[in-house]
Design a protein around this motif. Sequence first.
Motif, short mmCIF file in Angstrom:
data_model
loop_
_atom_site.label_atom_id
_atom_site.label_comp_id
_atom_site.label_asym_id
_atom_site.label_seq_id
_atom_site.Cartn_x
_atom_site.Cartn_y
_atom_site.Cartn_z
N GLN A 75 0.33 -0.53 4.73
CA GLN A 75 0.34 0.00 3.36
C GLN A 75 -0.44 -0.87 2.38
OE1 GLN A 75 4.41 1.07 2.05
NE2 GLN A 75 5.09 0.40 4.08
N MET A 76 -1.02 -1.96 2.86
CA MET A 76 -1.68 -2.93 1.99
C MET A 76 -2.85 -2.31 1.23
SD MET A 76 -0.46 -6.11 1.99
CE MET A 76 0.60 -7.19 2.97
N SER A 77 -2.90 -2.59 -0.08
CA SER A 77 -4.01 -2.15 -0.91
C SER A 77 -5.05 -3.26 -1.00
CB SER A 77 -3.52 -1.81 -2.32
OG SER A 77 -3.06 -2.99 -2.98
N ALA A 78 -6.19 -2.95 -1.55
CA ALA A 78 -7.23 -3.96 -1.74
C ALA A 78 -6.73 -5.06 -2.66
CB ALA A 78 -8.48 -3.30 -2.33
N GLU A 79 -5.92 -4.67 -3.66
CA GLU A 79 -5.36 -5.68 -4.57
C GLU A 79 -4.40 -6.61 -3.85
OE1 GLU A 79 -5.99 -2.33 -7.68
OE2 GLU A 79 -5.61 -2.37 -5.53
N ASP A 80 -3.62 -6.06 -2.92
CA ASP A 80 -2.70 -6.89 -2.13
C ASP A 80 -3.47 -7.94 -1.33
OD1 ASP A 80 -0.40 -5.52 -2.96
OD2 ASP A 80 -0.58 -4.05 -1.35
N ILE A 81 -4.53 -7.49 -0.67
CA ILE A 81 -5.34 -8.40 0.15
C ILE A 81 -5.96 -9.47 -0.74
CG2 ILE A 81 -7.34 -8.61 1.66
CD1 ILE A 81 -4.91 -7.24 2.94
#
Length: 209
Positions: free
Chosen positions: A100-106
């Motif tokens: 479920q990871m978003s680009a912002e999470d990464i």
Amino acid sequence: MQYIGYGSLKERAAAEIRSAIVRGDLEPGTPIKDVELAERLGLSRTPVREALATLTEEGLVETKPHAYTRVTALEAEPVRDALVVVQSMHALAAGIAAPQMSAEDIASMRAANKAFKKALDANDAVAALAADDEFHAVAVHRCGNFAIAATIDRFTPLVRRAEHSRFSSPNARHSVTQHQQIIEACEKGDAAQATLLVDENWSTLKEEL
């Protein structure tokens, strides 16, 4: 002037006393007197007493009525028990969160790992601990499971001194690489690999026990 409620005073006292214990400023077995702590923190005795009750529940302080209140000994068995739970919860969170990871999470994980490396290079264990928290918090938040988050919050304080010891050691540099591998697994959405890598990352704390 911003109003600071009673609850905030208690939380502030707990945070500052907890940090002193984790850093080793208050060593295992050190007697604790609420009057002296209140004076040092510039607070009344009531929030300090409540803070000490919280730290007793966390296992960092022990008390016997009419006898003593002191910092608990750094005993391997209870810390090891808490570590098993914290390690398992973080691994579970990573497995749920990875797909479920978003680009912002990464990006947040990369930034936290960069701050983590910078802190280790500066031999700043306190800053390294904070950056490590930020790194792992991304998956805990993204997984969206309140029970996982609550369990981590409940048992993490007991492993803090082991974490501080770890991040004061040159061996902690390996965690930077482990974090990068975790990021890559999350970026791919690989739940199984993220779970395995986070579990391995937390298992390094066993060397401090």
